[in-house]
Design a protein around this motif. Structure first.
Motif, PDB file in Angstrom:
ATOM      1  N   SER A 107       3.899  27.790  70.731  1.00 47.48           N
ATOM      2  CA  SER A 107       2.903  27.044  69.968  1.00 47.48           C
ATOM      3  C   SER A 107       1.569  27.141  70.684  1.00 47.48           C
ATOM      4  O   SER A 107       1.516  27.293  71.906  1.00 47.48           O
ATOM      5  N   SER A 108       0.502  27.032  69.920  1.00 43.93           N
ATOM      6  CA  SER A 108      -0.829  26.908  70.508  1.00 43.93           C
ATOM      7  C   SER A 108      -1.293  25.477  70.276  1.00 43.93           C
ATOM      8  O   SER A 108      -1.060  24.907  69.213  1.00 43.93           O
ATOM      9  N   THR A 109      -1.932  24.894  71.290  1.00 45.50           N
ATOM     10  CA  THR A 109      -2.414  23.523  71.163  1.00 45.50           C
ATOM     11  C   THR A 109      -3.937  23.459  71.205  1.00 45.50           C
ATOM     12  O   THR A 109      -4.506  22.389  71.338  1.00 45.50           O
ATOM     13  N   SER A 110      -4.570  24.613  71.102  1.00 46.74           N
ATOM     14  CA  SER A 110      -6.032  24.683  71.050  1.00 46.74           C
ATOM     15  C   SER A 110      -6.428  25.836  70.131  1.00 46.74           C
ATOM     16  O   SER A 110      -5.716  26.843  70.038  1.00 46.74           O
ATOM     17  N   ARG A 111      -7.550  25.701  69.460  1.00 45.30           N
ATOM     18  CA  ARG A 111      -8.012  26.769  68.576  1.00 45.30           C
ATOM     19  C   ARG A 111      -8.438  28.007  69.366  1.00 45.30           C
ATOM     20  O   ARG A 111      -8.624  29.077  68.786  1.00 45.30           O
ATOM     21  N   ALA A 112      -8.587  27.849  70.666  1.00 42.74           N
ATOM     22  CA  ALA A 112      -8.933  28.997  71.502  1.00 42.74           C
ATOM     23  C   ALA A 112      -7.718  29.895  71.754  1.00 42.74           C
ATOM     24  O   ALA A 112      -7.871  31.007  72.259  1.00 42.74           O
ATOM     25  N   GLN A 113      -6.518  29.416  71.416  1.00 42.54           N
ATOM     26  CA  GLN A 113      -5.305  30.181  71.650  1.00 42.54           C
ATOM     27  C   GLN A 113      -4.837  30.856  70.362  1.00 42.54           C
ATOM     28  O   GLN A 113      -4.956  30.297  69.277  1.00 42.54           O
ATOM     29  N   THR A 114      -4.278  32.050  70.511  1.00 44.31           N
ATOM     30  CA  THR A 114      -3.702  32.740  69.362  1.00 44.31           C
ATOM     31  C   THR A 114      -2.302  32.200  69.092  1.00 44.31           C
ATOM     32  O   THR A 114      -1.685  31.565  69.953  1.00 44.31           O
ATOM     33  N   THR A 115      -1.793  32.446  67.896  1.00 46.49           N
ATOM     34  CA  THR A 115      -0.460  32.003  67.533  1.00 46.49           C
ATOM     35  C   THR A 115       0.574  32.874  68.257  1.00 46.49           C
ATOM     36  O   THR A 115       0.488  34.107  68.228  1.00 46.49           O
ATOM     37  N   ALA A 116       1.530  32.227  68.892  1.00 47.27           N
ATOM     38  CA  ALA A 116       2.553  32.958  69.648  1.00 47.27           C
ATOM     39  C   ALA A 116       3.745  33.294  68.748  1.00 47.27           C
ATOM     40  O   ALA A 116       3.825  32.852  67.606  1.00 47.27           O
ATOM     41  N   ARG A 117       4.670  34.078  69.268  1.00 41.08           N
ATOM     42  CA  ARG A 117       5.880  34.453  68.532  1.00 41.08           C
ATOM     43  C   ARG A 117       7.121  33.929  69.243  1.00 41.08           C
ATOM     44  O   ARG A 117       7.150  33.808  70.471  1.00 41.08           O
ATOM     45  N   ASN A 118       8.154  33.658  68.452  1.00 43.81           N
ATOM     46  CA  ASN A 118       9.420  33.219  69.022  1.00 43.81           C
ATOM     47  C   ASN A 118      10.356  34.417  69.165  1.00 43.81           C
ATOM     48  O   ASN A 118       9.974  35.565  68.874  1.00 43.81           O
ATOM     49  N   LEU A 119      11.592  34.179  69.590  1.00 46.09           N
ATOM     50  CA  LEU A 119      12.520  35.278  69.843  1.00 46.09           C
ATOM     51  C   LEU A 119      13.046  35.935  68.571  1.00 46.09           C
ATOM     52  O   LEU A 119      13.701  36.978  68.651  1.00 46.09           O
ATOM     53  N   LYS A 128       5.619  34.730  64.065  1.00 43.87           N
ATOM     54  CA  LYS A 128       4.616  33.805  64.578  1.00 43.87           C
ATOM     55  C   LYS A 128       5.114  32.387  64.370  1.00 43.87           C
ATOM     56  O   LYS A 128       5.648  32.058  63.319  1.00 43.87           O
ATOM     57  N   ASP A 129       4.925  31.555  65.383  1.00 40.49           N
ATOM     58  CA  ASP A 129       5.489  30.207  65.348  1.00 40.49           C
ATOM     59  C   ASP A 129       4.391  29.171  65.541  1.00 40.49           C
ATOM     60  O   ASP A 129       3.507  29.335  66.380  1.00 40.49           O
ATOM     61  N   GLY A 130       4.462  28.101  64.777  1.00 39.39           N
ATOM     62  CA  GLY A 130       3.502  27.012  64.933  1.00 39.39           C
ATOM     63  C   GLY A 130       2.138  27.300  64.342  1.00 39.39           C
ATOM     64  O   GLY A 130       1.127  26.826  64.847  1.00 39.39           O
ATOM     65  N   THR A 131       2.088  28.054  63.253  1.00 45.14           N
ATOM     66  CA  THR A 131       0.812  28.403  62.636  1.00 45.14           C
ATOM     67  C   THR A 131      -0.008  27.159  62.295  1.00 45.14           C
ATOM     68  O   THR A 131      -1.217  27.118  62.510  1.00 45.14           O
ATOM     69  N   ALA A 132       0.634  26.136  61.765  1.00 40.33           N
ATOM     70  CA  ALA A 132      -0.088  24.933  61.332  1.00 40.33           C
ATOM     71  C   ALA A 132       0.016  23.801  62.351  1.00 40.33           C
ATOM     72  O   ALA A 132      -0.148  22.635  62.008  1.00 40.33           O
ATOM     73  N   ASN A 133       0.275  24.151  63.621  1.00 41.09           N
ATOM     74  CA  ASN A 133       0.403  23.123  64.651  1.00 41.09           C
ATOM     75  C   ASN A 133      -0.889  22.336  64.814  1.00 41.09           C
ATOM     76  O   ASN A 133      -1.995  22.885  64.661  1.00 41.09           O
ATOM     77  N   LEU A 134      -0.781  21.062  65.126  1.00 41.76           N
ATOM     78  CA  LEU A 134      -1.964  20.272  65.446  1.00 41.76           C
ATOM     79  C   LEU A 134      -2.616  20.824  66.712  1.00 41.76           C
ATOM     80  O   LEU A 134      -1.942  21.355  67.596  1.00 41.76           O
ATOM     81  N   LYS A 135      -3.924  20.675  66.804  1.00 38.34           N
ATOM     82  CA  LYS A 135      -4.678  21.204  67.934  1.00 38.34           C
ATOM     83  C   LYS A 135      -5.447  20.082  68.638  1.00 38.34           C
ATOM     84  O   LYS A 135      -5.705  19.015  68.054  1.00 38.34           O
ATOM     85  N   ALA A 136      -5.832  20.351  69.874  1.00 35.82           N
ATOM     86  CA  ALA A 136      -6.585  19.367  70.650  1.00 35.82           C
ATOM     87  C   ALA A 136      -7.886  18.985  69.961  1.00 35.82           C
ATOM     88  O   ALA A 136      -8.390  17.867  70.143  1.00 35.82           O
ATOM     89  N   GLU A 137      -8.427  19.906  69.184  1.00 30.09           N
ATOM     90  CA  GLU A 137      -9.697  19.649  68.504  1.00 30.09           C
ATOM     91  C   GLU A 137      -9.551  18.725  67.293  1.00 30.09           C
ATOM     92  O   GLU A 137     -10.558  18.254  66.751  1.00 30.09           O
TER      93      GLU A 137
END
Length: 476
Positions: free
Chosen positions: A270-282, A286-295
């Motif tokens: 998961s990314s927790t900041s808009r400065a991070q790209t979306t990561a992938r799981n095994l 791509k995982d956590g596309t709509a995750n909440l962010k610090a911003e």
């Protein structure tokens, strides 16, 4: 998803410092004595160590070779410095940007940009003395502040000590910087009561939201991977820094706590900041596309940060959050034999770009009403994206910080690998349980390719002020 690997929608100094004081050269060994043996002294008298001033980084320890020559560094490696002196040469000097402040309004490791490595451990408290638990939390607070600043867990100044005493720090991170280490503490239901009886004079202090999670359909929970009285989440960009932190907290807690379970993780999911790209799981998606962010300050207040609650006895949780952990094993071998079309249908997104099957790009909102040529919805009703989406769950969201894990094989030639799911929510009763229950019953991905083997729920108090300690509000 909560409790599932693809929660796209819901949660979805530089070296140097103050130079050390001179270290007395080690007495040359007597004829026949082994090189590196303790300095010869009178029987019963510990070897003498000249105090070393604070101010040197962990990596700077090795610059002593340039101060006292190879003999000086060899003397340290052989143990000529006492345990306190070794700790003292490792004062804060992490490069700027590599240390995350420990003291703050909220605990670090929640909205902090997700690091690449995890070591999480849950502890059971083995004593029943309230004062002992408070002292442990104070000791852990002091150690956590030092570790996150790039120092060791030893004393703050050099003190002569006995050569044969154990070191105050295990030492495997002496030459590493802080690595953006964060340490996040939470309290499980077992800290408040045991066998139906209150513990540590915390009667009535357990928050109403700190429930015993229900057993969800399909759960295959293992007792040795579930629960715990206190949890510590260590995240860092260096795996050795994260492991070192948990190892030393466990050492400090010896006799008061024991490790119930621990989990190593790599590759944030998961990314927790808009400065991070979306990561992938095994599974490669791509995982956590709509995750909440610090911003997302307003959304964090609505979905992540806990309130004072309805009772005065739970006001200590105001500004904190609730941590849900789920160890989710993925059936890797079965997945790898599944066609790309079926994989994408199960998820509801394309594997390459992460765009919803209804069209667009990764961050395009999915259109659940759009139908295909066969008259059926392009995003299946039992797909992960649909069931995890906030529009299908009364609008609730969560902040996820999960990690991939691989724990070898199961002895049958299958990888024991998957997602160690971590999410922070305002209230698990509204922001986790209903969604996970629905997914456990209907999500085809969860039903066929996932198995939940571990679980935990912990109350994460707000941040710590200088001079305070973790959980101070709870024990006040």
């Amino acid at each position: 998803m909560s409790g599932c690997p693809f929660n796209h929608e819901l949660g979805e100094g530089p070296d140097g410092g103050t130079p050390p004081a001179a270290v007395e050269p080690a007495t040359a060994p007597e004829s026949g004595a082994a090189v590196g043996s303790p300095p010869a002294t009178a029987p019963g008298v510990p070897p003498r160590v000249v105090s070393v001033k604070r101010g040197m980084s962990r990596r700077g320890l090795f610059s002593l070779a340039g101060v006292g020559g190879a003999g000086a560094i060899a003397g340290i490696a052989a143990g000529f410095l006492s345990h306190d002196a070794v700790a003292a040469v490792a004062a804060p000097a992490s490069p700027a940007g590599n240390a995350v402040p420990f003291y703050d309004e909220r605990q670090a490791g929640i909205v902090t940009p997700a690091q690449d490595r995890l070591h999480m451990a849950a502890f059971d408290v083995t004593v029943e003395d309230r004062a002992a638990v408070i002292q442990l939390l104070k000791d852990w607070t002091a150690a956590a502040e030092a570790l996150t600043a790039g120092r060791t867990t030893g004393g703050t100044g050099a003190v002569d000590g006995p050569y044969y005493a154990p070191p105050e720090d295990t030492g495997e991170a002496l030459d590493l910087d802080a690595g953006k280490l964060t340490l996040t503490f939470g309290f499980g239901p077992g800290l408040f009561e045991k066998d139906g009886k209150p513990r540590f004079a915390l009667d009535g202090r357990r928050p109403d939201a700190l429930i015993d999670l229900p057993r969800f359909p399909g759960d295959a929970l293992e007792a040795e991977r579930t629960g715990g009285d206190i949890v510590v989440q260590a995240c860092a960009d260096d795996p050795q820094v994260a492991v070192h932190a948990i190892r030393n907290l466990a050492r400090i807690g010896f006799g008061k706590v024991r490790v119930r379970w621990s989990q190593l993780g790599f590759g944030r999911t998961s990314s927790t900041s808009r400065a991070q790209t979306t990561a992938r799981n095994l599974f490669g998606f791509k995982d956590g596309t709509a995750n909440l962010k610090a911003e997302d300050a307003g959304l964090l207040d609505e979905h992540v940060w806990a309130t004072a609650g309805s009772r005065a006895d739970e006001a200590w949780m105001a500004g904190g959050s609730y941590l849900v952990s789920r160890r989710i094993r993925m059936h890797i071998e079965i997945w790898d034999r599944t066609s790309l079309r079926e994989q994408e249908g199960l998820i509801g997104r394309t594997k390459g770009t992460g765009a919803p099957l209804s069209g667009g790009e990764e961050f395009t909102a999915p259109d659940f009403g759009l139908k295909g040529n066969d008259g059926g919805p392009l995003i299946a009703v039992d797909s992960h994206v649909r069931l995890a989406h906030a529009t299908q769950n009364n609008g609730v969201k969560m902040l996820r910080r999960g990690y991939n894990y691989t724990d070898g094989s199961d002895g049958l030639g299958h990888l024991d690998a998957g997602l160690f799911f971590i999410a922070f929510v305002k209230d698990p009763r509204t922001h986790y349980v209903p969604m996970q229950m629905a997914m456990a019953k209907s999500d085809k991905l969860a039903l066929e390719y996932l198995k939940h083997t571990g679980s935990g729920l912990f109350a994460v108090p707000p941040g710590i002020k200088p001079g305070g300690f973790v959980g101070e509000g709870l024990f006040a």
